[in-house]
Scaffold this active site. Structure first.
Site, short mmCIF file in Angstrom:
data_model
loop_
_atom_site.label_atom_id
_atom_site.label_comp_id
_atom_site.label_asym_id
_atom_site.label_seq_id
_atom_site.Cartn_x
_atom_site.Cartn_y
_atom_site.Cartn_z
N GLY B 32 2.09 -26.74 -105.18
CA GLY B 32 1.33 -27.94 -104.82
C GLY B 32 0.68 -28.64 -105.98
O GLY B 32 0.17 -29.74 -105.83
N CYS B 241 17.29 -38.64 -77.24
CA CYS B 241 18.17 -39.48 -78.04
C CYS B 241 19.20 -40.13 -77.12
O CYS B 241 19.82 -39.47 -76.28
CB CYS B 241 18.88 -38.63 -79.10
SG CYS B 241 20.24 -39.46 -79.94
N CYS B 244 22.89 -38.46 -78.17
CA CYS B 244 23.22 -37.05 -78.02
C CYS B 244 22.31 -36.34 -77.02
O CYS B 244 22.54 -35.19 -76.67
CB CYS B 244 23.19 -36.32 -79.36
SG CYS B 244 21.52 -36.02 -79.98
N CYS B 272 22.98 -35.50 -85.09
CA CYS B 272 23.39 -36.22 -83.88
C CYS B 272 24.91 -36.12 -83.69
O CYS B 272 25.41 -35.82 -82.61
CB CYS B 272 22.96 -37.68 -83.99
SG CYS B 272 22.91 -38.55 -82.42
#
Lengths: 262, 281
Positions: B32, B241, B244, B272
């Site tokens: 980080g 979605c 899909c 997808c």
């Protein structure tokens, strides 16, 4: 009540000096401050009042001398030799600094509630409801309508901004409060209300305060003891009424006699 | 080995790659923490992934398989050009399949398919400093990081709740890496924030213009900042979605005509397509 001794001192300043390089600054400042005391620093512009306060607050580093502070656990520490991390931590817990211009001490883009809550969050508070409750409580104590909690300080009047700055500083329960001309730039009636508020808070919370002012009326109302500064030196110090009613130094006599009677 | 005459493998010269790898090692060692590095000019404009592309060039080996995504899609201009850039200059295999890739350079998304041990995810970062808009002085932000003094970000989140009733930040949602440094996850949606934590893959972040590299090593805890009574939460449009039928993936809203019709589809095109059976398993 037990008498206070030298061991109870909250602040112990010895031979403090800072020269800006042009002969101005402060020199040879010595004083002690006991808990619950309000010390006024008076003097004309350029006499080193604000410089002294900035040295105490850690915004400036002294070239000589020491500032020792008694922590809540009783140990004495030197404010100038401590690490940056500890100094910052102290600066947002035990110390408070009220600037002359509230715009220097507030975050103007942040709401009143966020301003008051900042110290709490910097100290690890992570509960929104409790932070907000503390902010509401403090707004009420400094006589700001609680309905303004989500307004930005830019929409506040000068007196309200100053009271908000005081709330923001006192929310963490500091032990030593440094104030630089807190009533400067306010009109007389607003000044009176602010002084009244400050007097109440100082008495209720048992705060120890160092207050810098050029207004002898403010000094008389708030301070227990006074230090008179001229040319970077403390030329006279004593109880407030003693210094104001029976000044010893010619300069202090001049200062006291030049106040206009209303 | 290089696909194009006159260029070193993966475009950057070996000295530059060594310099970037040293920064990467430091970044992995201090999760980080933003490590400065001597960012080079790249043959694409700032904001198009100059940081990510340098990190990718430094970690890419001849036997790696590269996938590049932009907003979740493999077929947008930026993704296509960077993929072709490395196909040309390094001659490495490229793919659109998350599972097959060993190095994935990404902008704005983390793939839906869980990453695995040995994969490297390279993020393109525009603003590596999470405190940038709260503290204008660069020197001061470094002091705040050094002291772990992050109250100011909490004030920012407080403001959101006070004004909007909830934390409004939807992307670039600040995180705390390994209980120490506050870090910008780059502009990924906060939907992806939970995937940052304890990922088996190595996550590298490159900011070209700001000349900073940082990292989240595998299996590192990452916490999204929040309040006890306003815990971190992800947004979802609440419908599947349209292509899909996935209910768990991150969806893009697509306006389909000028009468206000719209559809929600997976932002991860590979995910997808796989669900619709367009890619043979």
């Amino acid at each position: 009540m037990t008498a206070l001794t030298g061991d109870d001192r909250l602040l112990c300043v010895r031979d403090l000096g800072l020269d800006y390089g042009n002969g101005r600054g402060v020199r040879d400042v010595n004083f002690d401050l006991w808990p619950g005391e309000v010390l006024g620093i008076v003097g004309e512009s350029g006499s080193g009042k604000t410089t002294l306060l900035k040295l105490l607050g850690g915004q400036l580093a002294p070239q000589s001398g020491s500032i020792r502070y008694r922590m809540a656990d009783g140990t004495m520490i030197d404010l100038n030799t401590m690490s940056e991390a500890r100094r910052r931590h102290l600066g947002r817990t035990e110390l408070a600094f009220v600037h002359q211009n509230p715009r220097d001490g507030l975050r103007l883009a942040v709401t009143a509630g966020g301003n008051v809550g900042e110290r709490l969050m910097a100290n690890g508070a992570r509960h929104y409801g409790r932070i907000r409750a503390a902010a509401l409580d403090w707004l009420e104590r400094v006589e700001i309508e609680t309905g303004r909690i989500d307004d930005r300080p830019t929409t506040f009047s000068g007196g309200m901004q100053q009271r908000l700055q005081i709330a923001r500083n006192l929310v963490s329960g500091p032990r030593l409060v440094l104030m630089d001309e807190p009533t400067g730039g306010l009109d007389v009636s607003v000044q009176a209300r602010l002084l009244d508020l400050l007097r109440g808070l100082v008495a209720d919370l048992g705060l120890t305060v160092v207050i810098v002012t050029h207004d002898l009326g403010v000094a008389r109302l708030l301070a227990h003891r006074l230090m008179v500064m001229q040319g970077g030196r403390v030329i006279e110090s004593g109880l407030t009424d003693q210094v104001l009613d029976d000044p010893r130094e010619p300069y202090t006599q001049l200062l006291v006699s030049s106040v206009l009677a209303a | 080995m290089s696909g194009v005459e006159g260029y070193n493998f993966a475009y950057l010269d070996e000295q530059t790659k060594r310099m970037i790898r040293r920064a990467l090692l430091k970044a992995v060692a201090v999760p980080g923490y933003q490590v400065p590095f001597a960012s080079r000019e790249m043959p694409l404009p700032y904001g198009w992934g100059t940081g990510g592309i340098q990190v990718t060039a430094a970690v890419l080996g001849a036997d790696d398989t590269l996938k590049v995504i932009d907003q979740g899609a493999d077929d947008t201009t930026n993704a296509v050009s960077i993929r072709r850039f490395f196909a040309k200059t390094a001659g490495v295999a490229t793919t659109t399949r998350t599972a097959e890739a060993t190095v994935i350079q990404t902008r704005h998304r983390i793939p839906e398919q869980p990453l695995t041990e040995g994969q490297i995810l390279v993020y393109q970062v525009p603003t590596p400093e999470p405190l940038r808009w709260l503290e204008p002085r660069e020197a001061e932000t470094r002091v705040l990081h050094a002291l772990g003094d992050y109250g100011v970000m909490q004030v920012e989140l407080y403001e959101d709740i006070a004004i909007h009733g909830k934390i409004k930040r939807a992307y670039d949602y600040p995180v705390e890496v390994a209980q120490r440094y506050m870090t910008s996850p780059s502009p990924i949606p906060k939907f992806d924030n939970p995937k940052l934590s304890n990922s088996p893959a190595l996550q590298l972040f490159g900011a070209g213009r700001e000349k900073r590299i940082y990292a989240i090593p595998p299996h590192t805890p990452v916490r999204s900042l929040d309040f006890e009574d306003y815990p971190f939460d992800v947004d979802h449009p609440g419908q599947p979605c349209a292509l899909c039928g996935d209910r768990a993936s991150y969806l893009d809203e697509i306006v389909t005509d000028d009468k206000g019709s719209r559809m929600f589809v997976c932002s991860d095109t590979d995910h997808c397509a796989e669900r619709r059976g367009e890619i043979p398993q």
